[in-house]
Design a protein around this motif. Structure first.
Motif, PDB file in Angstrom:
ATOM      1  N   GLU A 146       0.817  -1.222   0.000  1.00  0.00           N
ATOM      2  CA  GLU A 146       0.000   0.000   0.000  1.00  0.00           C
ATOM      3  C   GLU A 146       0.851   1.273   0.000  1.00  0.00           C
ATOM      4  O   GLU A 146       0.576   2.242   0.717  1.00  0.00           O
ATOM      5  N   LYS A 147       1.917   1.268  -0.801  1.00  0.00           N
ATOM      6  CA  LYS A 147       2.813   2.430  -0.953  1.00  0.00           C
ATOM      7  C   LYS A 147       3.389   2.914   0.387  1.00  0.00           C
ATOM      8  O   LYS A 147       3.654   4.093   0.566  1.00  0.00           O
ATOM      9  N   GLY A 148       3.576   1.985   1.311  1.00  0.00           N
ATOM     10  CA  GLY A 148       4.176   2.316   2.592  1.00  0.00           C
ATOM     11  C   GLY A 148       3.189   2.597   3.703  1.00  0.00           C
ATOM     12  O   GLY A 148       3.579   2.674   4.869  1.00  0.00           O
ATOM     13  N   GLN A 149       1.924   2.751   3.380  1.00  0.00           N
ATOM     14  CA  GLN A 149       0.911   2.992   4.403  1.00  0.00           C
ATOM     15  C   GLN A 149       0.890   1.857   5.439  1.00  0.00           C
ATOM     16  O   GLN A 149       0.678   2.091   6.636  1.00  0.00           O
ATOM     17  N   ILE A 150       1.150   0.644   5.013  1.00  0.00           N
ATOM     18  CA  ILE A 150       1.011  -0.532   5.866  1.00  0.00           C
ATOM     19  C   ILE A 150       2.165  -0.686   6.845  1.00  0.00           C
ATOM     20  O   ILE A 150       2.102  -1.524   7.757  1.00  0.00           O
ATOM     21  N   CYS A 151       3.220   0.100   6.702  1.00  0.00           N
ATOM     22  CA  CYS A 151       4.398  -0.046   7.567  1.00  0.00           C
ATOM     23  C   CYS A 151       4.009   0.004   9.040  1.00  0.00           C
ATOM     24  O   CYS A 151       3.322   0.925   9.482  1.00  0.00           O
ATOM     25  N   GLY A 152       4.475  -0.980   9.802  1.00  0.00           N
ATOM     26  CA  GLY A 152       4.169  -1.056  11.222  1.00  0.00           C
ATOM     27  C   GLY A 152       3.026  -1.977  11.574  1.00  0.00           C
ATOM     28  O   GLY A 152       2.827  -2.316  12.746  1.00  0.00           O
ATOM     29  N   ALA A 153       2.250  -2.423  10.569  1.00  0.00           N
ATOM     30  CA  ALA A 153       1.126  -3.311  10.823  1.00  0.00           C
ATOM     31  C   ALA A 153       1.615  -4.726  11.140  1.00  0.00           C
ATOM     32  O   ALA A 153       2.708  -5.124  10.757  1.00  0.00           O
ATOM     33  N   CYS A 154       0.799  -5.485  11.839  1.00  0.00           N
ATOM     34  CA  CYS A 154       1.154  -6.847  12.248  1.00  0.00           C
ATOM     35  C   CYS A 154       0.318  -7.882  11.503  1.00  0.00           C
ATOM     36  O   CYS A 154      -0.878  -7.677  11.264  1.00  0.00           O
ATOM     37  N   PHE A 155       0.970  -8.981  11.160  1.00  0.00           N
ATOM     38  CA  PHE A 155       0.315 -10.091  10.478  1.00  0.00           C
ATOM     39  C   PHE A 155       0.635 -11.397  11.189  1.00  0.00           C
ATOM     40  O   PHE A 155       1.737 -11.565  11.727  1.00  0.00           O
ATOM     41  N   GLU A 156      -0.326 -12.308  11.156  1.00  0.00           N
ATOM     42  CA  GLU A 156      -0.086 -13.679  11.590  1.00  0.00           C
ATOM     43  C   GLU A 156      -0.041 -14.559  10.352  1.00  0.00           C
ATOM     44  O   GLU A 156      -0.911 -14.461   9.487  1.00  0.00           O
ATOM     45  N   LEU A 157       0.986 -15.415  10.255  1.00  0.00           N
ATOM     46  CA  LEU A 157       1.154 -16.306   9.102  1.00  0.00           C
ATOM     47  C   LEU A 157       1.249 -17.750   9.569  1.00  0.00           C
ATOM     48  O   LEU A 157       1.804 -18.035  10.635  1.00  0.00           O
ATOM     49  N   ARG A 158       0.714 -18.653   8.744  1.00  0.00           N
ATOM     50  CA  ARG A 158       0.873 -20.083   8.989  1.00  0.00           C
ATOM     51  C   ARG A 158       1.059 -20.806   7.664  1.00  0.00           C
ATOM     52  O   ARG A 158       0.561 -20.378   6.629  1.00  0.00           O
ATOM     53  N   CYS A 159       1.797 -21.873   7.702  1.00  0.00           N
ATOM     54  CA  CYS A 159       2.079 -22.697   6.523  1.00  0.00           C
ATOM     55  C   CYS A 159       0.919 -23.658   6.285  1.00  0.00           C
ATOM     56  O   CYS A 159       0.346 -24.205   7.238  1.00  0.00           O
ATOM     57  N   VAL A 160       0.554 -23.882   5.020  1.00  0.00           N
ATOM     58  CA  VAL A 160      -0.575 -24.758   4.700  1.00  0.00           C
ATOM     59  C   VAL A 160      -0.250 -25.620   3.477  1.00  0.00           C
ATOM     60  O   VAL A 160       0.653 -25.306   2.700  1.00  0.00           O
ATOM     61  N   ASP A 161      -0.988 -26.699   3.345  1.00  0.00           N
ATOM     62  CA  ASP A 161      -1.022 -27.506   2.120  1.00  0.00           C
ATOM     63  C   ASP A 161       0.297 -28.189   1.756  1.00  0.00           C
ATOM     64  O   ASP A 161       0.502 -28.537   0.604  1.00  0.00           O
ATOM     65  N   ALA A 183       7.933 -23.646   8.849  1.00  0.00           N
ATOM     66  CA  ALA A 183       8.222 -24.588   7.763  1.00  0.00           C
ATOM     67  C   ALA A 183       9.711 -24.870   7.694  1.00  0.00           C
ATOM     68  O   ALA A 183      10.528 -24.072   8.162  1.00  0.00           O
ATOM     69  N   LEU A 184      10.064 -25.988   7.111  1.00  0.00           N
ATOM     70  CA  LEU A 184      11.461 -26.305   6.854  1.00  0.00           C
ATOM     71  C   LEU A 184      11.974 -25.422   5.726  1.00  0.00           C
ATOM     72  O   LEU A 184      11.233 -25.070   4.805  1.00  0.00           O
ATOM     73  N   TRP A 185      13.253 -25.067   5.776  1.00  0.00           N
ATOM     74  CA  TRP A 185      13.815 -24.155   4.777  1.00  0.00           C
ATOM     75  C   TRP A 185      13.704 -24.715   3.362  1.00  0.00           C
ATOM     76  O   TRP A 185      13.644 -23.958   2.384  1.00  0.00           O
ATOM     77  N   LYS A 186      13.637 -26.029   3.222  1.00  0.00           N
ATOM     78  CA  LYS A 186      13.538 -26.643   1.904  1.00  0.00           C
ATOM     79  C   LYS A 186      12.230 -26.298   1.195  1.00  0.00           C
ATOM     80  O   LYS A 186      12.108 -26.496  -0.021  1.00  0.00           O
ATOM     81  N   ALA A 187      11.249 -25.788   1.943  1.00  0.00           N
ATOM     82  CA  ALA A 187       9.950 -25.464   1.332  1.00  0.00           C
ATOM     83  C   ALA A 187      10.081 -24.387   0.270  1.00  0.00           C
ATOM     84  O   ALA A 187       9.313 -24.342  -0.685  1.00  0.00           O
ATOM     85  N   GLY A 188      11.060 -23.478   0.421  1.00  0.00           N
ATOM     86  CA  GLY A 188      11.259 -22.434  -0.585  1.00  0.00           C
ATOM     87  C   GLY A 188      10.069 -21.513  -0.684  1.00  0.00           C
ATOM     88  O   GLY A 188       9.689 -20.853   0.272  1.00  0.00           O
ATOM     89  N   ASN A 189       9.462 -21.459  -1.863  1.00  0.00           N
ATOM     90  CA  ASN A 189       8.297 -20.613  -2.117  1.00  0.00           C
ATOM     91  C   ASN A 189       7.051 -21.389  -1.714  1.00  0.00           C
ATOM     92  O   ASN A 189       6.540 -22.203  -2.469  1.00  0.00           O
ATOM     93  N   MET A 190       6.564 -21.138  -0.499  1.00  0.00           N
ATOM     94  CA  MET A 190       5.511 -21.999   0.041  1.00  0.00           C
ATOM     95  C   MET A 190       4.177 -21.272   0.138  1.00  0.00           C
ATOM     96  O   MET A 190       4.115 -20.038   0.215  1.00  0.00           O
TER      97      MET A 190
END
Length: 275
Positions: free
Chosen positions: A95-110, A161-168
């Motif tokens: 968002e052109k830098g507007q999002i800086c400082g926001a928090c996200f939760e991520l999880r690996c799937v599939d 995830a394990l580092w071998k996942a690469g682009n996950m």
């Protein structure tokens, strides 16, 4: 009677084993102690209340981007307090830098081979993953529109995830930020040019409006320069400085006399914090 008691006792291990999976909570890895995984209310339209699909890659520990600061301008991320709990976002998310400082939760799937089941991480948006139009979006242009892509430090990536996942494949959601201490104001500039870097913001994490006030001025609006750097041409020397911030969820907080009248360029100060 003794026979019945023996039968009942023999069933207890089976019952406990059946209930055990229900008693184990989702493990959320907190790369910094002041982050937590409680999403904002779904009534807040500025935030994502449901899990969304994206992809994620990582950069190596030897990559210098954590010490040079990135597109949000935070500088050395370890010194800024963000550590390795950070992420770079593709242009669709940045968002052109507007999002800086926001928090996200991520999880690996599939991916049963590489995902670490039942884990998630909490990260702060601190950088931009630039598109590479020499490749297609479904080829090497991972951060090209319309891709939703996250680039993580390998230390954070390996929590889910394990580092071998690469682009996950991952799922993500925007969550509320929790920070230790108050909002930080790093004042820079020269003469009548004032630049303020705003960091360590709780709540929504990102700031959409900033006003500054000296003891001899009214409230003056600052303009976003880039990331969370805000600027204004005004002479505030010899005046204590106050700040009014508005976050992306519409909350406003005012910190009076954050900087004393003898402040100097290159100094940092701490103000109030969003709840």
């Amino acid at each position: 009677m003794a026979s019945n008691r023996t039968q009942h006792h023999s069933l207890l291990p089976l019952i406990c084993a059946a209930l055990l999976p229900l008693l184990i909570p989702l493990r959320t890895f907190k790369a910094a102690a002041h982050y937590y995984a409680s999403p904002l209310s779904s009534s807040s339209s500025s935030f994502l209340s449901e899990w969304q699909s994206a992809r994620a890659t990582y950069y190596a520990a030897t990559d210098p981007r954590d010490t040079v600061g990135g597109a949000c301008g935070y500088g050395d991320l370890d010194k800024a307090g963000y550590g390795k709990a950070t992420v770079g976002l593709s242009s669709v998310l940045f968002e052109k830098g507007q999002i800086c400082g926001a928090c996200f939760e991520l999880r690996c799937v599939d991916d049963l081979r590489y995902c670490i089941p039942g884990t998630s991480i909490i990260v702060t948006a601190t950088n931009f993953c630039a598109p590479n139009y020499g490749f297609t979006a479904d080829g090497g242009g991972r951060c090209n529109p319309p891709n939703k892509h996250f680039v993580l430090p390998i230390e954070a990536f390996e929590k889910i995830a394990l580092w071998k996942a690469g682009n996950m494949a991952v799922q993500y959601r925007r969550i509320k930020c929790r920070r230790a201490g108050g909002i930080r104001f790093a004042i820079d500039g020269s003469g009548v040019f004032v630049s303020v870097l705003i960091s360590n913001v709780a709540g929504s994490g990102d700031v959409v409006d900033v006003k500054i006030k000296g003891s001899q001025t009214g409230w003056l609006p600052m303009g976003r320069n880039w990331g969370q750097n805000w600027i204004l041409n005004a002479d505030f020397k010899g005046q204590p400085l106050s700040f009014e911030l508005t976050s992306s969820d519409g909350m406003t907080i005012t910190s009076y006399n954050v900087a004393p009248k003898n402040w100097n360029f290159g100094q940092s100060f701490e103000g109030k914090q969003f709840q």
